[in-house]
Enzyme design. Sequence first.
Site, PDB file in Angstrom:
ATOM      1  N   GLU A  79      -2.489 -27.581 -20.214  1.00 45.73           N
ATOM      2  CA  GLU A  79      -2.139 -28.588 -21.220  1.00 45.73           C
ATOM      3  C   GLU A  79      -3.407 -29.300 -21.693  1.00 45.73           C
ATOM      4  O   GLU A  79      -4.177 -29.798 -20.883  1.00 45.73           O
ATOM      5  CB  GLU A  79      -1.185 -29.596 -20.565  1.00 45.73           C
ATOM      6  CG  GLU A  79      -0.560 -30.574 -21.521  1.00 45.73           C
ATOM      7  CD  GLU A  79       0.510 -31.443 -20.855  1.00 45.73           C
ATOM      8  OE1 GLU A  79       0.306 -31.884 -19.708  1.00 45.73           O
ATOM      9  OE2 GLU A  79       1.552 -31.675 -21.489  1.00 45.73           O
ATOM     10  N   GLU A 106       9.105 -35.182 -15.166  1.00 46.05           N
ATOM     11  CA  GLU A 106       8.877 -34.629 -16.511  1.00 46.05           C
ATOM     12  C   GLU A 106       7.366 -34.476 -16.632  1.00 46.05           C
ATOM     13  O   GLU A 106       6.655 -35.461 -16.767  1.00 46.05           O
ATOM     14  CB  GLU A 106       9.461 -35.599 -17.532  1.00 46.05           C
ATOM     15  CG  GLU A 106       9.813 -34.945 -18.823  1.00 46.05           C
ATOM     16  CD  GLU A 106       8.659 -35.010 -19.770  1.00 46.05           C
ATOM     17  OE1 GLU A 106       7.800 -34.096 -19.704  1.00 46.05           O
ATOM     18  OE2 GLU A 106       8.610 -35.961 -20.560  1.00 46.05           O
ATOM     19  N   LYS A 129       6.383 -49.286 -13.138  1.00 45.09           N
ATOM     20  CA  LYS A 129       4.925 -49.271 -12.948  1.00 45.09           C
ATOM     21  C   LYS A 129       4.350 -48.809 -14.274  1.00 45.09           C
ATOM     22  O   LYS A 129       4.394 -47.635 -14.614  1.00 45.09           O
ATOM     23  CB  LYS A 129       4.565 -48.311 -11.816  1.00 45.09           C
ATOM     24  CG  LYS A 129       3.312 -48.695 -11.027  1.00 45.09           C
ATOM     25  CD  LYS A 129       2.041 -48.702 -11.845  1.00 45.09           C
ATOM     26  CE  LYS A 129       1.489 -47.303 -12.036  1.00 45.09           C
ATOM     27  NZ  LYS A 129       0.387 -47.269 -13.026  1.00 45.09           N
ATOM     28  N   CYS A 149       4.164 -34.545 -24.592  1.00 39.87           N
ATOM     29  CA  CYS A 149       4.447 -33.516 -23.583  1.00 39.87           C
ATOM     30  C   CYS A 149       5.094 -32.292 -24.217  1.00 39.87           C
ATOM     31  O   CYS A 149       4.872 -31.167 -23.780  1.00 39.87           O
ATOM     32  CB  CYS A 149       5.285 -34.084 -22.452  1.00 39.87           C
ATOM     33  SG  CYS A 149       6.623 -35.099 -23.018  1.00 39.87           S
TER      34      CYS A 149
HETATM   35  P1  NAD Z   1      -0.980 -39.210 -14.323  1.00 36.81           P
HETATM   36  O1  NAD Z   1       0.142 -38.296 -14.116  1.00 36.81           O
HETATM   37  O2  NAD Z   1      -1.983 -39.289 -13.225  1.00 36.81           O
HETATM   38  O3  NAD Z   1      -0.446 -40.729 -14.527  1.00 36.81           O
HETATM   39  C1  NAD Z   1       0.831 -41.060 -15.025  1.00 36.81           C
HETATM   40  C2  NAD Z   1       1.342 -42.278 -14.266  1.00 36.81           C
HETATM   41  O4  NAD Z   1       1.414 -42.002 -12.870  1.00 36.81           O
HETATM   42  C3  NAD Z   1       0.474 -43.528 -14.391  1.00 36.81           C
HETATM   43  O5  NAD Z   1       1.300 -44.668 -14.491  1.00 36.81           O
HETATM   44  C4  NAD Z   1      -0.286 -43.543 -13.069  1.00 36.81           C
HETATM   45  O6  NAD Z   1      -0.703 -44.816 -12.686  1.00 36.81           O
HETATM   46  C5  NAD Z   1       0.770 -43.032 -12.111  1.00 36.81           C
HETATM   47  N1  NAD Z   1       0.244 -42.455 -10.865  1.00 36.81           N
HETATM   48  C6  NAD Z   1      -0.915 -41.769 -10.673  1.00 36.81           C
HETATM   49  N2  NAD Z   1      -1.027 -41.374  -9.385  1.00 36.81           N
HETATM   50  C7  NAD Z   1       0.078 -41.816  -8.738  1.00 36.81           C
HETATM   51  C8  NAD Z   1       0.549 -41.718  -7.398  1.00 36.81           C
HETATM   52  N3  NAD Z   1      -0.134 -41.085  -6.463  1.00 36.81           N
HETATM   53  N4  NAD Z   1       1.734 -42.264  -7.107  1.00 36.81           N
HETATM   54  C9  NAD Z   1       2.462 -42.903  -8.048  1.00 36.81           C
HETATM   55  N5  NAD Z   1       2.070 -43.052  -9.330  1.00 36.81           N
HETATM   56  C10 NAD Z   1       0.896 -42.510  -9.674  1.00 36.81           C
HETATM   57  O7  NAD Z   1      -1.612 -38.867 -15.700  1.00 36.81           O
HETATM   58  P2  NAD Z   1      -3.057 -39.255 -16.278  1.00 36.81           P
HETATM   59  O8  NAD Z   1      -4.108 -39.225 -15.216  1.00 36.81           O
HETATM   60  O9  NAD Z   1      -2.920 -40.523 -17.014  1.00 36.81           O
HETATM   61  O10 NAD Z   1      -3.271 -38.045 -17.295  1.00 36.81           O
HETATM   62  C11 NAD Z   1      -3.705 -36.780 -16.814  1.00 36.81           C
HETATM   63  C12 NAD Z   1      -3.020 -35.655 -17.545  1.00 36.81           C
HETATM   64  O11 NAD Z   1      -1.613 -35.721 -17.343  1.00 36.81           O
HETATM   65  C13 NAD Z   1      -3.148 -35.660 -19.056  1.00 36.81           C
HETATM   66  O12 NAD Z   1      -4.323 -35.128 -19.497  1.00 36.81           O
HETATM   67  C14 NAD Z   1      -1.947 -34.856 -19.472  1.00 36.81           C
HETATM   68  O13 NAD Z   1      -2.217 -33.483 -19.439  1.00 36.81           O
HETATM   69  C15 NAD Z   1      -0.937 -35.197 -18.440  1.00 36.81           C
HETATM   70  N6  NAD Z   1       0.020 -36.180 -18.934  1.00 36.81           N
HETATM   71  C16 NAD Z   1       1.227 -35.733 -19.314  1.00 36.81           C
HETATM   72  C17 NAD Z   1       2.161 -36.634 -19.799  1.00 36.81           C
HETATM   73  C18 NAD Z   1       3.510 -36.179 -20.223  1.00 36.81           C
HETATM   74  O14 NAD Z   1       4.170 -36.839 -20.999  1.00 36.81           O
HETATM   75  N7  NAD Z   1       3.986 -35.074 -19.725  1.00 36.81           N
HETATM   76  C19 NAD Z   1       1.854 -37.977 -19.918  1.00 36.81           C
HETATM   77  C20 NAD Z   1       0.602 -38.412 -19.500  1.00 36.81           C
HETATM   78  C21 NAD Z   1      -0.300 -37.493 -19.006  1.00 36.81           C
END
Ligand code: NAD
Length: 480
Positions: A383, A249, A174, A283
Amino acid sequence: MQEFWQNYIDGAWCDGGAGRIDVQDPGTGGFLAEHALADASDVDRAVRAAERVHRSRVLTDMRPIERGRMVQEMGRWLLAHLDEIARVLTLEQGKPLWEAVIEVKGAALYFEYYGNQASTVEGKSIPLGAGYFDWTVNEPYGVSAQVIPWNYPLEMTARGISAALATGNTCVIKSPELTPLTNGYFARAAEAAGFPSGTVNVLCGLGRDAGAALVSHPGVRQIVFTGSVQTGIAIATAAAANVVPCVLELGGKSAAIVHEDADLDAFENDIRWGIYFNAGQVCSAMSRVIVHESLREELVERAAGIAQSLSVGPGIERAEEGANMGSMVSDGQRDRAAGMVQVAEAQGARVVTGGRKLNRPGAFLEPTVLDGVTSDMTIAQDEVFGPVLSVMSFHDEAEAIEIANSTNYGLVGGVFTRDLDRATRVAQRMRAGQVFVNEWFAGGVETPFGGYGKSGYGREKGREALWNYVQTKNIAVKLG
Ligand code: NAD
């Protein structure tokens, strides 16, 4: 730039049941392309295709060294298309072009590393005395669901699927809504490497729709997620409902402890890479520096100098490695980071440099240094995921460790000192899954990576990650 990008299910490029999504170029704020948006029925087709390939046993029965060769071929395919992929990555994500080149090469390295390991996932024979022969094997789970974040869309996907495929699993990816374009290249790489249709499926969809449908699908046998804590909890809950393992992660608030004998000339490089690489959207970013009080002023001055030396602008214009930084991934992420700087200031931190958005279109935030940050401030706990360095200070070693360990996270940490005894002692006491001594980001694809506390569980990278993708079977034979 191709105007419309499709999903890839069961070996075919297809539109999405949920329509299309606009992908923006964060370097200009303008429209870049459209991508097909999957719905739950697309997810279902992808999982069924991946299940079918798994049940056919074509990957399970293959000699692992041959499977590994195909995995390696995917990496070679990426390198053969490096210029094209790096360009698209920069345009969708905002990072400088030279950083995008590093990411494509990093992605290829995972396929080389795990492709090489396919034949090393050995079982063992357990003695049961005369009359029995007993052995264990490591079998693939089947369908591995990979939910990918937008900060390193290529490397994160490569990290998971290279190990998944090397151990004989099939994958449904995804891709992230903000940066879905480059993930399509994995489908083309898998095709070129000769994997059967349905082995690798790539679809973009909204997290709450396609993402949620994928992680709760009964055909999925294992889940890997990188992203926010909140989404990680939702995914772990879905995994628990189906009793499947998952690897999480979830980011960090990682700290470097800089002792009074640290080499500050060398540490400038750690600041440059630790918090301004990928505009801090890493991250394992070095988002806190905890410095001995005697060095605080000098370190703050040096950090401000580095921040101010970076030329900030569209990634596509930044082809050469150097003192530059691209945009953040979106205006939303930029505004969130800028808002966190404002809150920090209101809570008593001093903005030494940066903190404002640039007066031009695009998701740009000035490289930022905050001084006088204390553990009770929001900026020290949450973060930012942006180019914002928080400087804190300490009086003695025990206090430094206490500050470093004072968040809910525990991804990585760093110790900077010329004293090996002290480095070892402090590293042992830091609550983090990986500790860097005298170089932030020391390590590589070979070294296990993952978090303590709310940074998640399970390990990526290194040999340890292979065990995420296999389950043990024991076979005991009663001899005649
Ligand atoms: P998120 O965790 O919501 O999204 C990451 C992935 O998860 C995306 O592909 C999204 O479509 C998917 N996702 C979202 N809700 C889901 C659900 N209920 N079930 C399955 N998949 C789902 O992150 P975001 O909204 O893009 O970013 C928000 C914050 O997350 C950022 O500001 C940052 O602090 C953090 N973040 C951390 C990392 C990391 O590498 N640790 C990466 C991206 C974002």
